[in-house]
Write a protein that holds these residues in place. Structure first.
Motif, PDB file in Angstrom:
ATOM      1  N   LEU A 116      54.363  27.723  37.701  1.00  0.00           N
ATOM      2  CA  LEU A 116      52.952  27.356  37.563  1.00  0.00           C
ATOM      3  C   LEU A 116      52.043  28.447  38.122  1.00  0.00           C
ATOM      4  CD1 LEU A 116      52.948  23.548  38.500  1.00  0.00           C
ATOM      5  CD2 LEU A 116      52.743  24.570  36.228  1.00  0.00           C
ATOM      6  N   LYS A 117      52.421  28.995  39.254  1.00  0.00           N
ATOM      7  CA  LYS A 117      51.605  30.047  39.875  1.00  0.00           C
ATOM      8  C   LYS A 117      51.613  31.318  39.035  1.00  0.00           C
ATOM      9  CE  LYS A 117      52.126  28.405  44.623  1.00  0.00           C
ATOM     10  NZ  LYS A 117      52.632  28.701  45.979  1.00  0.00           N
ATOM     11  N   VAL A 118      52.783  31.640  38.498  1.00  0.00           N
ATOM     12  CA  VAL A 118      52.879  32.839  37.667  1.00  0.00           C
ATOM     13  C   VAL A 118      52.041  32.686  36.404  1.00  0.00           C
ATOM     14  CG1 VAL A 118      54.429  34.229  36.251  1.00  0.00           C
ATOM     15  CG2 VAL A 118      55.129  33.543  38.541  1.00  0.00           C
ATOM     16  N   VAL A 119      52.136  31.513  35.750  1.00  0.00           N
ATOM     17  CA  VAL A 119      51.356  31.247  34.545  1.00  0.00           C
ATOM     18  C   VAL A 119      49.852  31.306  34.847  1.00  0.00           C
ATOM     19  CG1 VAL A 119      50.766  29.517  32.807  1.00  0.00           C
ATOM     20  CG2 VAL A 119      53.155  29.907  33.418  1.00  0.00           C
ATOM     21  N   SER A 120      49.449  30.709  35.972  1.00  0.00           N
ATOM     22  CA  SER A 120      48.035  30.732  36.370  1.00  0.00           C
ATOM     23  C   SER A 120      47.555  32.161  36.602  1.00  0.00           C
ATOM     24  CB  SER A 120      47.836  29.900  37.644  1.00  0.00           C
ATOM     25  OG  SER A 120      48.199  28.559  37.428  1.00  0.00           O
ATOM     26  N   ALA A 121      48.391  32.945  37.256  1.00  0.00           N
ATOM     27  CA  ALA A 121      48.021  34.335  37.529  1.00  0.00           C
ATOM     28  C   ALA A 121      47.887  35.126  36.230  1.00  0.00           C
ATOM     29  CB  ALA A 121      49.064  34.980  38.439  1.00  0.00           C
ATOM     30  N   ILE A 122      48.786  34.879  35.274  1.00  0.00           N
ATOM     31  CA  ILE A 122      48.724  35.565  33.979  1.00  0.00           C
ATOM     32  C   ILE A 122      47.438  35.202  33.240  1.00  0.00           C
ATOM     33  CG2 ILE A 122      49.774  35.697  31.686  1.00  0.00           C
ATOM     34  CD1 ILE A 122      52.489  35.413  33.012  1.00  0.00           C
ATOM     35  N   ILE A 123      47.065  33.915  33.278  1.00  0.00           N
ATOM     36  CA  ILE A 123      45.835  33.465  32.604  1.00  0.00           C
ATOM     37  C   ILE A 123      44.615  34.142  33.212  1.00  0.00           C
ATOM     38  CG2 ILE A 123      44.333  31.475  32.215  1.00  0.00           C
ATOM     39  CD1 ILE A 123      46.844  29.752  31.998  1.00  0.00           C
ATOM     40  N   VAL A 124      44.575  34.196  34.533  1.00  0.00           N
ATOM     41  CA  VAL A 124      43.451  34.862  35.220  1.00  0.00           C
ATOM     42  C   VAL A 124      43.400  36.338  34.846  1.00  0.00           C
ATOM     43  CG1 VAL A 124      42.537  35.555  37.461  1.00  0.00           C
ATOM     44  CG2 VAL A 124      43.415  33.246  37.138  1.00  0.00           C
ATOM     45  N   LEU A 125      44.565  36.981  34.800  1.00  0.00           N
ATOM     46  CA  LEU A 125      44.623  38.402  34.446  1.00  0.00           C
ATOM     47  C   LEU A 125      44.114  38.636  33.032  1.00  0.00           C
ATOM     48  CD1 LEU A 125      45.557  41.264  35.233  1.00  0.00           C
ATOM     49  CD2 LEU A 125      47.800  40.685  34.301  1.00  0.00           C
ATOM     50  N   ILE A 126      44.529  37.768  32.104  1.00  0.00           N
ATOM     51  CA  ILE A 126      44.097  37.904  30.704  1.00  0.00           C
ATOM     52  C   ILE A 126      42.585  37.715  30.585  1.00  0.00           C
ATOM     53  CG2 ILE A 126      44.219  36.835  28.420  1.00  0.00           C
ATOM     54  CD1 ILE A 126      47.156  36.216  28.980  1.00  0.00           C
ATOM     55  N   ILE A 127      42.039  36.725  31.311  1.00  0.00           N
ATOM     56  CA  ILE A 127      40.594  36.465  31.260  1.00  0.00           C
ATOM     57  C   ILE A 127      39.809  37.669  31.783  1.00  0.00           C
ATOM     58  CG2 ILE A 127      38.732  35.070  32.232  1.00  0.00           C
ATOM     59  CD1 ILE A 127      40.652  32.688  32.175  1.00  0.00           C
ATOM     60  N   ILE A 128      40.256  38.227  32.904  1.00  0.00           N
ATOM     61  CA  ILE A 128      39.560  39.378  33.487  1.00  0.00           C
ATOM     62  C   ILE A 128      39.620  40.573  32.547  1.00  0.00           C
ATOM     63  CG2 ILE A 128      39.600  41.054  35.371  1.00  0.00           C
ATOM     64  CD1 ILE A 128      40.596  38.821  37.192  1.00  0.00           C
ATOM     65  N   TRP A 129      40.807  40.820  31.998  1.00  0.00           N
ATOM     66  CA  TRP A 129      40.968  41.967  31.109  1.00  0.00           C
ATOM     67  C   TRP A 129      40.208  41.773  29.808  1.00  0.00           C
ATOM     68  CZ3 TRP A 129      41.685  46.648  31.870  1.00  0.00           C
ATOM     69  CH2 TRP A 129      42.114  47.518  30.877  1.00  0.00           C
ATOM     70  N   TYR A 130      40.213  40.545  29.293  1.00  0.00           N
ATOM     71  CA  TYR A 130      39.477  40.246  28.064  1.00  0.00           C
ATOM     72  C   TYR A 130      37.980  40.470  28.279  1.00  0.00           C
ATOM     73  CZ  TYR A 130      37.675  37.699  24.031  1.00  0.00           C
ATOM     74  OH  TYR A 130      37.005  37.352  22.891  1.00  0.00           O
ATOM     75  N   SER A 131      37.481  40.055  29.427  1.00  0.00           N
ATOM     76  CA  SER A 131      36.051  40.229  29.704  1.00  0.00           C
ATOM     77  C   SER A 131      35.684  41.692  29.795  1.00  0.00           C
ATOM     78  CB  SER A 131      35.669  39.505  31.000  1.00  0.00           C
ATOM     79  OG  SER A 131      36.253  40.135  32.123  1.00  0.00           O
ATOM     80  N   LEU A 132      36.592  42.503  30.303  1.00  0.00           N
ATOM     81  CA  LEU A 132      36.325  43.926  30.432  1.00  0.00           C
ATOM     82  C   LEU A 132      36.289  44.609  29.076  1.00  0.00           C
ATOM     83  CD1 LEU A 132      36.001  46.495  32.166  1.00  0.00           C
ATOM     84  CD2 LEU A 132      38.488  46.631  32.262  1.00  0.00           C
ATOM     85  N   LEU A 133      37.237  44.264  28.191  1.00  0.00           N
ATOM     86  CA  LEU A 133      37.355  44.963  26.918  1.00  0.00           C
ATOM     87  C   LEU A 133      36.500  44.373  25.803  1.00  0.00           C
ATOM     88  CD1 LEU A 133      41.180  45.750  26.687  1.00  0.00           C
ATOM     89  CD2 LEU A 133      39.327  47.273  27.332  1.00  0.00           C
ATOM     90  N   LYS A 134      36.266  43.054  25.842  1.00  0.00           N
ATOM     91  CA  LYS A 134      35.639  42.384  24.715  1.00  0.00           C
ATOM     92  C   LYS A 134      34.158  42.068  24.923  1.00  0.00           C
ATOM     93  CE  LYS A 134      39.477  42.393  22.425  1.00  0.00           C
ATOM     94  NZ  LYS A 134      39.630  43.280  21.248  1.00  0.00           N
ATOM     95  N   VAL A 135      33.746  41.868  26.151  1.00  0.00           N
ATOM     96  CA  VAL A 135      32.328  41.587  26.407  1.00  0.00           C
ATOM     97  C   VAL A 135      31.580  42.915  26.411  1.00  0.00           C
ATOM     98  CG1 VAL A 135      30.651  40.606  28.002  1.00  0.00           C
ATOM     99  CG2 VAL A 135      32.894  39.519  27.724  1.00  0.00           C
ATOM    100  N   ASN A 136      30.712  43.114  25.420  1.00  0.00           N
ATOM    101  CA  ASN A 136      30.066  44.410  25.234  1.00  0.00           C
ATOM    102  C   ASN A 136      29.305  44.876  26.464  1.00  0.00           C
ATOM    103  OD1 ASN A 136      31.009  44.730  22.617  1.00  0.00           O
ATOM    104  ND2 ASN A 136      29.264  43.668  21.705  1.00  0.00           N
TER     105      ASN A 136
END
Length: 236
Positions: free
Chosen positions: A104-124
């Motif tokens: 559960l912790k690993v999955v949560s950490a992966i989701i947080v990582l994806i959200i942060i990275w997505y915001s960096l690359l996709k939010v203009n």
């Protein structure tokens, strides 16, 4: 080292790794590589897979790119050793009774990582400001007013749209209006937009005079853009 701390440290390191990848991609783009080529080469170097494709000549043929590649590869080795060490240490401390909570912790950490990275690359807004910040530092550190960095924005068959940051004004533009510069005749280039004083966009006309600090959006062949804006002896 506790399991929770190991998970936090590992994914913090992975986020840093992704940020380093994006930073070096921007720096290589400042040397005139397309984003696709720059990102491919950076990922190849950071993952220590090498860069053995035909495009590697773009890196090895330039002194500035060779220096940048050396630093990128060095970061890649450091991160690889650190990540492998952390993974081994993590699994050595793994407790079977703690597996479900760990998942559960690993999955949560992966989701947080994806959200942060997505915001960096996709939010203009985030990506544009991040790119501008890194570009500003890279231009000062890498070129020191010896070379006008070229960042390719789009490719259209044999021609490109590129953003050129004027740090060393070419003689063709020294106190000369665009209509008298003959860049269309001599270089077959068209200046589309000029960005001055940060974010002020100027309307381009024949009376416009370029100056140091301008960002010029230009359309034409990359070869001619480099011929006009780059001093090859300073770049190679």
């Amino acid at each position: 080292m506790s399991t929770d701390f190991a998970i936090l440290a590992f994914f913090s390191l992975m986020l840093t790794y992704l940020l380093i990848c994006e930073i070096f991609t921007i720096l290589f783009r400042l040397t005139g590589l397309t984003e696709e080529t720059a990102r491919f080469q950076v990922i190849s170097m950071l993952t220590t897979c090498g860069f053995t494709t035909a495009e590697s000549e773009l890196v090895t043929s330039s002194r500035k790119r060779r220096k940048l590649a050396f630093i990128t590869i060095l970061f890649g080795y450091i991160f690889s050793v650190t990540i492998v060490s952390m993974v081994i240490n993590f699994f050595m401390r793994l407790n079977d009774g703690y597996s479900f909570q760990l998942i559960l912790k690993v999955v949560s950490a992966i989701i947080v990582l994806i959200i942060i990275w997505y915001s960096l690359l996709k939010v203009n807004f985030v990506k544009n400001n991040f790119d501008k910040f890194i570009s500003k530092i890279g231009i000062k550190a890498m070129f020191k007013n010896q070379h006008n960095p070229i960042m390719i924005l789009g490719i259209f068959k044999s021609e490109v749209i590129a953003e050129v940051t004027i740090t060393n004004l070419p003689e063709e533009f020294n106190n000369i209006q665009l209509k008298n510069s003959n860049i269309r005749v001599n270089y077959n280039l068209q200046i589309l937009t000029i960005i001055r004083d940060g974010d002020e966009t100027l309307s381009v006309n024949g009376d416009t005079i370029l100056k140091n600090g301008d960002k010029v959006i230009v359309f034409g062949s990359l070869k001619n853009i480099k011929k006009l804006f780059i001093k090859e002896k300073d770049f190679l």
